[in-house]
Scaffold this active site. Sequence first.
Site: not given
Length: 359
Positions: A10, A167-169
């Site tokens: 992500e 992975i996304d923030k």
Amino acid sequence: MAEEQYIDDELDVEELRAESEDDEASGLYEHFSITADKGQSLLRLDKYLTSHMENCSRNRIQVAADSGNILVNGKPAKPSYKVKPLDHIQLVMPYPKREYEVLPENIPLDILYEDDDLVIVNKAAGMVVHPGVGNHSGTLVNAMSYHLQQLPMFSEGNARAGLVHRIDKNTSGILVMAKNELALARLGKQFFDHSIQRRYVALVWGNFDEDEGTITGNIGRSPKDRQKMYVFADGSDGKWAVTHWRVLRRFGYVTLVECRLETGRTHQIRVHMSWIGHPLFNDERYGGDRILKGTTFAKYKQFIENCFAVMPRHALHARMLGFVHPTTGCDVLFESDLPEDFRALIAKWENYSSVATEE
């Protein structure tokens, strides 16, 4: 030589802008290339590259070659391969070349496990994984570069040192980082081959008719909004993506699900769930930050606003990661508990659904 191998699970748009236009890590990027001279005498590949690549040790070249990252005339070659006249040699990696230098920062880390080869980190929501546009400091790599500054890999200012995936923030949860070249190459290959076990927990809008299912559909950048990903159902564009899901808890208007990734595309869970009509709760990019299911009563509207305030991010947590240890060859499995904001959100929905049932 090679900085690191990583796969996007992500990824936040701030990082997307720092990458190439198509960085789902399913292709290979050229980091170095050279064509041998017409008069080149037979010479081992590792010795040849050591003399032609700056700041690159023979050991690092051998690791890259053993991992299939050095091609001769388009095919993987071993360190012992004898370079011949006019051979075309490439160093390729499943990520673009680095653009940012990183400075060590003394940032607290939640380390779940560490040995001589790898570190398992429980990333907090809000922390960007590595430096990029708009995020030059305060990232996970900045923190890890301080924690491991005595190691060669983390002392060179590499903006993606040790990363094999991201992975996304605003996604919380578990990440593995390599501490040396061999671990990096072997872990990177597992992610590239999709042999890693990855499970996420998500709260999504709506109820499901079934208890489990599978979402398939190519994912690529949206033709209308380059900051979003898009599902190309007809397979005309994008990269193949598979997400398996199963219901954990039903709350009526929202459902707690576990998602198992078979592939690792940018925003995969978020865009797949939105595509089938179940956006992640409070996901501003894919339409989950407004009321999609429920009543029109003001009391319910206030309840949802309170939920958004409790967890002011999309409801996604990387709960489990399993892989083959790069040195021991043993299967290892690591898990991360839901963070406080996610637990508080679930508690609110549990209370709401129980009251609604009583009424």
